[in-house]
Design a protein around this motif. Structure first.
Motif, PDB file in Angstrom:
ATOM      1  N   SER A   1       0.852  -1.196   0.000  1.00 41.14           N
ATOM      2  CA  SER A   1       0.000   0.000   0.000  1.00 41.14           C
ATOM      3  C   SER A   1       0.886   1.244   0.000  1.00 41.14           C
ATOM      4  CB  SER A   1      -0.927   0.013   1.218  1.00 41.14           C
ATOM      5  OG  SER A   1      -0.164   0.064   2.407  1.00 41.14           O
ATOM      6  N   GLU A   2       0.301   2.355  -0.413  1.00 46.62           N
ATOM      7  CA  GLU A   2       1.064   3.604  -0.538  1.00 46.62           C
ATOM      8  C   GLU A   2       0.453   4.679   0.345  1.00 46.62           C
ATOM      9  OE1 GLU A   2       2.019   6.922  -4.004  1.00 46.62           O
ATOM     10  OE2 GLU A   2       1.736   4.827  -4.580  1.00 46.62           O
ATOM     11  N   ALA A   3       1.323   5.506   0.945  1.00 48.44           N
ATOM     12  CA  ALA A   3       0.874   6.628   1.761  1.00 48.44           C
ATOM     13  C   ALA A   3       1.335   7.938   1.145  1.00 48.44           C
ATOM     14  CB  ALA A   3       1.447   6.509   3.169  1.00 48.44           C
ATOM     15  N   ASN A   4       0.487   8.965   1.280  1.00 51.98           N
ATOM     16  CA  ASN A   4       0.888  10.314   0.886  1.00 51.98           C
ATOM     17  C   ASN A   4       0.724  11.240   2.086  1.00 51.98           C
ATOM     18  OD1 ASN A   4      -1.890  11.151   0.997  1.00 51.98           O
ATOM     19  ND2 ASN A   4      -2.192  10.207  -1.015  1.00 51.98           N
ATOM     20  N   LYS A   5       0.875  12.514   1.887  1.00 46.67           N
ATOM     21  CA  LYS A   5       0.884  13.460   3.014  1.00 46.67           C
ATOM     22  C   LYS A   5      -0.444  13.506   3.779  1.00 46.67           C
ATOM     23  CE  LYS A   5      -0.394  17.520   0.252  1.00 46.67           C
ATOM     24  NZ  LYS A   5      -0.032  18.914  -0.105  1.00 46.67           N
ATOM     25  N   ASP A   6      -1.551  13.088   3.124  1.00 48.06           N
ATOM     26  CA  ASP A   6      -2.864  13.143   3.777  1.00 48.06           C
ATOM     27  C   ASP A   6      -3.318  11.792   4.326  1.00 48.06           C
ATOM     28  OD1 ASP A   6      -3.193  15.885   3.101  1.00 48.06           O
ATOM     29  OD2 ASP A   6      -3.743  15.290   1.057  1.00 48.06           O
ATOM     30  N   SER A   7      -2.491  10.774   4.201  1.00 48.01           N
ATOM     31  CA  SER A   7      -2.909   9.418   4.582  1.00 48.01           C
ATOM     32  C   SER A   7      -2.923   9.220   6.091  1.00 48.01           C
ATOM     33  CB  SER A   7      -1.972   8.388   3.961  1.00 48.01           C
ATOM     34  OG  SER A   7      -2.056   8.406   2.558  1.00 48.01           O
ATOM     35  N   ASP A   8      -3.883   8.420   6.542  1.00 47.12           N
ATOM     36  CA  ASP A   8      -3.927   7.951   7.925  1.00 47.12           C
ATOM     37  C   ASP A   8      -3.122   6.647   7.985  1.00 47.12           C
ATOM     38  OD1 ASP A   8      -4.923   6.326  10.214  1.00 47.12           O
ATOM     39  OD2 ASP A   8      -6.216   8.061  10.536  1.00 47.12           O
ATOM     40  N   ILE A   9      -2.129   6.587   8.879  1.00 49.37           N
ATOM     41  CA  ILE A   9      -1.244   5.424   8.962  1.00 49.37           C
ATOM     42  C   ILE A   9      -2.041   4.140   9.181  1.00 49.37           C
ATOM     43  CG2 ILE A   9       0.678   4.351  10.212  1.00 49.37           C
ATOM     44  CD1 ILE A   9       1.487   6.808   8.640  1.00 49.37           C
ATOM     45  N   LYS A  10      -3.065   4.241  10.021  1.00 45.22           N
ATOM     46  CA  LYS A  10      -3.899   3.070  10.307  1.00 45.22           C
ATOM     47  C   LYS A  10      -4.529   2.519   9.033  1.00 45.22           C
ATOM     48  CE  LYS A  10      -8.162   1.946  12.792  1.00 45.22           C
ATOM     49  NZ  LYS A  10      -9.201   2.477  13.705  1.00 45.22           N
ATOM     50  N   ASN A  11      -4.995   3.417   8.153  1.00 43.62           N
ATOM     51  CA  ASN A  11      -5.630   2.983   6.899  1.00 43.62           C
ATOM     52  C   ASN A  11      -4.597   2.390   5.932  1.00 43.62           C
ATOM     53  OD1 ASN A  11      -8.132   3.812   7.794  1.00 43.62           O
ATOM     54  ND2 ASN A  11      -7.951   5.851   6.889  1.00 43.62           N
ATOM     55  N   VAL A  12      -3.391   2.960   5.929  1.00 41.89           N
ATOM     56  CA  VAL A  12      -2.333   2.445   5.052  1.00 41.89           C
ATOM     57  C   VAL A  12      -1.979   1.011   5.458  1.00 41.89           C
ATOM     58  CG1 VAL A  12       0.003   2.803   4.166  1.00 41.89           C
ATOM     59  CG2 VAL A  12      -1.430   4.770   4.704  1.00 41.89           C
ATOM     60  N   LEU A  13      -1.875   0.791   6.761  1.00 43.12           N
ATOM     61  CA  LEU A  13      -1.591  -0.560   7.270  1.00 43.12           C
ATOM     62  C   LEU A  13      -2.729  -1.521   6.922  1.00 43.12           C
ATOM     63  CD1 LEU A  13      -0.122   0.322  10.767  1.00 43.12           C
ATOM     64  CD2 LEU A  13       1.061  -1.014   9.019  1.00 43.12           C
TER      65      LEU A  13
ATOM     66  N   GLN B   1       2.694 -14.564  -4.097  1.00 41.25           N
ATOM     67  CA  GLN B   1       2.492 -13.516  -5.088  1.00 41.25           C
ATOM     68  C   GLN B   1       2.431 -12.143  -4.432  1.00 41.25           C
ATOM     69  OE1 GLN B   1      -1.741 -13.568  -6.749  1.00 41.25           O
ATOM     70  NE2 GLN B   1      -1.506 -15.682  -6.031  1.00 41.25           N
ATOM     71  N   VAL B   2       2.545 -11.123  -5.281  1.00 42.68           N
ATOM     72  CA  VAL B   2       2.560  -9.736  -4.824  1.00 42.68           C
ATOM     73  C   VAL B   2       1.270  -9.059  -5.273  1.00 42.68           C
ATOM     74  CG1 VAL B   2       3.729  -7.507  -5.008  1.00 42.68           C
ATOM     75  CG2 VAL B   2       5.073  -9.625  -4.975  1.00 42.68           C
ATOM     76  N   ILE B   3       0.554  -8.452  -4.319  1.00 41.38           N
ATOM     77  CA  ILE B   3      -0.688  -7.748  -4.633  1.00 41.38           C
ATOM     78  C   ILE B   3      -0.564  -6.291  -4.189  1.00 41.38           C
ATOM     79  CG2 ILE B   3      -3.173  -7.573  -4.165  1.00 41.38           C
ATOM     80  CD1 ILE B   3      -2.529  -9.982  -5.841  1.00 41.38           C
ATOM     81  N   ILE B   4      -0.922  -5.374  -5.097  1.00 41.28           N
ATOM     82  CA  ILE B   4      -0.925  -3.939  -4.784  1.00 41.28           C
ATOM     83  C   ILE B   4      -2.329  -3.519  -4.357  1.00 41.28           C
ATOM     84  CG2 ILE B   4      -0.604  -1.626  -5.745  1.00 41.28           C
ATOM     85  CD1 ILE B   4       1.476  -2.797  -7.632  1.00 41.28           C
ATOM     86  N   SER B   5      -2.397  -2.792  -3.270  1.00 41.65           N
ATOM     87  CA  SER B   5      -3.685  -2.421  -2.679  1.00 41.65           C
ATOM     88  C   SER B   5      -4.580  -1.659  -3.665  1.00 41.65           C
ATOM     89  CB  SER B   5      -3.436  -1.564  -1.441  1.00 41.65           C
ATOM     90  OG  SER B   5      -4.654  -1.035  -0.946  1.00 41.65           O
ATOM     91  N   SER B   6      -4.020  -0.680  -4.371  1.00 38.68           N
ATOM     92  CA  SER B   6      -4.842   0.148  -5.265  1.00 38.68           C
ATOM     93  C   SER B   6      -5.449  -0.655  -6.408  1.00 38.68           C
ATOM     94  CB  SER B   6      -4.012   1.304  -5.819  1.00 38.68           C
ATOM     95  OG  SER B   6      -2.920   0.815  -6.566  1.00 38.68           O
ATOM     96  N   ASN B   7      -4.829  -1.791  -6.757  1.00 39.30           N
ATOM     97  CA  ASN B   7      -5.372  -2.623  -7.832  1.00 39.30           C
ATOM     98  C   ASN B   7      -6.624  -3.367  -7.400  1.00 39.30           C
ATOM     99  OD1 ASN B   7      -3.290  -1.814  -9.443  1.00 39.30           O
ATOM    100  ND2 ASN B   7      -2.083  -3.685  -9.217  1.00 39.30           N
ATOM    101  N   LEU B   8      -6.905  -3.391  -6.096  1.00 39.09           N
ATOM    102  CA  LEU B   8      -8.090  -4.097  -5.606  1.00 39.09           C
ATOM    103  C   LEU B   8      -9.326  -3.221  -5.702  1.00 39.09           C
ATOM    104  CD1 LEU B   8      -6.586  -5.746  -2.414  1.00 39.09           C
ATOM    105  CD2 LEU B   8      -6.947  -6.806  -4.630  1.00 39.09           C
ATOM    106  N   ILE B   9      -9.118  -1.905  -5.888  1.00 39.38           N
ATOM    107  CA  ILE B   9     -10.242  -0.976  -5.969  1.00 39.38           C
ATOM    108  C   ILE B   9     -10.863  -1.028  -7.352  1.00 39.38           C
ATOM    109  CG2 ILE B   9     -10.956   1.441  -5.731  1.00 39.38           C
ATOM    110  CD1 ILE B   9      -8.476   1.838  -3.942  1.00 39.38           C
ATOM    111  N   SER B  10     -12.116  -1.341  -7.400  1.00 36.39           N
ATOM    112  CA  SER B  10     -12.790  -1.488  -8.711  1.00 36.39           C
ATOM    113  C   SER B  10     -13.164  -0.131  -9.288  1.00 36.39           C
ATOM    114  CB  SER B  10     -14.044  -2.343  -8.548  1.00 36.39           C
ATOM    115  OG  SER B  10     -14.903  -1.805  -7.576  1.00 36.39           O
TER     116      SER B  10
END
Length: 453
Positions: free
Chosen positions: A415-427, A444-453
């Motif tokens: 998962s990826e965090a930016n300046k506005d991210s909540d650490i709890k949500n990133v985890l 295998q490797v799964i990216i969090s953003s790819n799960l968003i439809s």
């Protein structure tokens, strides 16, 4: 000059610890004229329990015996069937004191509490195949069994009202419900859960995490025995680091030896207790360098020598408001490794796995053991896609490495965090991605953003 300073410090310690405890005339008269009726359950092992000779024993009992000896207290102990019986006896003055509890303002109408003599973190138990619980909020909406009116129950209910608590008479009853899959989790202090899981044969259960909240153990005394509270407070602060260490070491190492399911939690608890003991014993002294070494030790996982969760949490806090990516890694089929090859072989694989991660660590990357067979990588200033390239390289290295014992693979959630991210949500996003990697067949490797439809 250095030798002189050491001698002065040693003299100070000796004088402080051996100084007379100044009791008032009223306190001395109380001790001479009062026979104390103590009360305890024997259902909170290893704090209070029956030993092989059917005698009351445990961590809290040992502290009480130590204080009795120091203060020359005359007493006898009643054994109650459950904690609610203890409370009612203190309230109606059928008993004068109990040993293993924590401060609760709701009980101040009929009881007083001494200074804390030791502290333990609250731990979470789940079924063995459940994922690691990074913090207490992950239990919100879950059914959680807990000893009714136990300190852990009171603390967690106050701080996490959205948890669906199932009050039971003691922690063993709670674990029976969990083992039968009738609740999602059990909470109590760390040594209690570790002891019961190992000694009662709950091999389908595990400790899945700990809360930042702790239970500060105190003695609860009937309201009108104010002299007894003040006497005990004076003697509690005189308990030495060596005396505390002897009691804790006895119950959290020797009595758990050979049967404990997972040593890592006990070692971590001992380190925390050791730090607390040192702090309270030497807090008035100039031990800066020594404390720095202890601080460093407290942030290292004892098995893998990686950063532990405390160190990783600290790092994540410092990264708030910055861009970074997280890679949560879980060794595939680790329970199967432990079941077939034994926990010693499982530990060997964890150590080798950690060495692979350390060897491949690059600039602006941090790694730590997140819990059990899970590891967390932090990539500063990198996107999910950049982290995925590194994760795929690690996946290839791991699946082609000779672990001697058997072939090992791992699953990765990013998962990826930016300046506005909540650490709890990133985890949570990394955890969800990892779960999906497991669900899709592992390795295998799964990216969090790819799960968003």
């Amino acid at each position: 000059m250095i030798i002189k300073k050491i001698l002065l410090i040693t003299l100070f310690i000796f004088s402080y610890l051996n100084a007379d405890t100044n009791l008032t005339a009223k306190e001395e008269a109380f001790l001479r004229n009062t026979n104390i009726n103590a009360i305890s359950t024997a259902t909170w092992a290893p704090l209070n329990m029956y030993n092989d000779k059917k005698q009351l024993s445990g961590i809290c009992i040992d502290f009480w015996e130590l204080l009795k000896k120091k203060a020359n207290i005359k007493s006898q102990t009643i054994i109650a069937k459950d904690w609610n019986t203890v409370l009612s006896n203190i309230e109606n003055k059928s008993a004068d004191i109990t040993f293993g509890t924590s401060f609760d303002s709701k009980k101040l109408s009929y009881a007083n509490f001494t200074t804390s003599y030791i502290s333990f973190p609250i731990a979470f138990a789940t079924l063995h195949d459940e994922r690691f619980i990074p913090n207490s909020s992950y239990l919100e909406g879950k059914t959680v069994a807990v000893g009714e009116n136990y300190s852990s129950h009171i603390i967690m209910k106050k701080n996490f009202p959205k948890i669906n608590f199932v009050p039971v008479k003691n922690t063993e009853e709670a674990l029976k419900l969990l083992s039968a899959e009738k609740v999602d989790a059990v909470i109590d202090i760390l040594p209690v859960i570790a002891h019961l899981i190992s000694h009662k044969g709950y091999y389908n259960l595990k400790i899945s995490g700990t809360s930042k909240h702790e239970v500060n153990m105190t003695l609860m005394i009937r309201k009108d025995y104010k002299e007894l509270k003040s006497i005990l407070d004076k003697y509690i602060i005189k308990i030495t680091a060596m005396e505390k260490e002897a009691i804790i070491k006895e119950w959290l190492t020797v009595k758990f030896d050979k049967r404990i399911i997972d040593y890592k939690y006990i070692f971590q608890a001992l380190i925390l207790i050791f730090i607390i003991v040192l702090f309270y014993t030497f807090k008035k002294m100039d031990l800066k360098k020594y404390n720095e070494k202890i601080e460093k030790l407290s942030k290292i996982d004892s098995l893998t020598n990686l950063n532990n969760r405390q160190a990783i949490d600290s790092k994540l806090t410092k990264l708030k408001g910055k861009r970074f990516s997280l890679v949560l890694i879980d060794i595939d089929h680790f329970k199967e490794i432990n079941d077939i090859y034994g926990h010693k072989s499982g530990d060997e694989i964890l150590i080798e796995f950690a060495n692979i991660l350390k060897t491949n660590l690059k600039k602006n990357q941090d790694i730590g053991r997140w819990g059990g067979e899970e590891f967390l990588l932090i990539y500063e200033g990198q996107t999910e896609s950049q982290a995925a390239i590194i994760a795929n390289d690690l996946k290839y290295i791991i699946e082609n490495h000779d672990f001697k014992i058997r072939k090992v693979t791992a699953s990765f959630g990013i998962s990826e965090a930016n300046k506005d991210s909540d650490i709890k949500n990133v985890l949570a996003n990394a955890d969800n991605a990892l779960y999906k990697a497991k669900e899709r067949g592992r390795n295998q490797v799964i990216i969090s953003s790819n799960l968003i439809s």
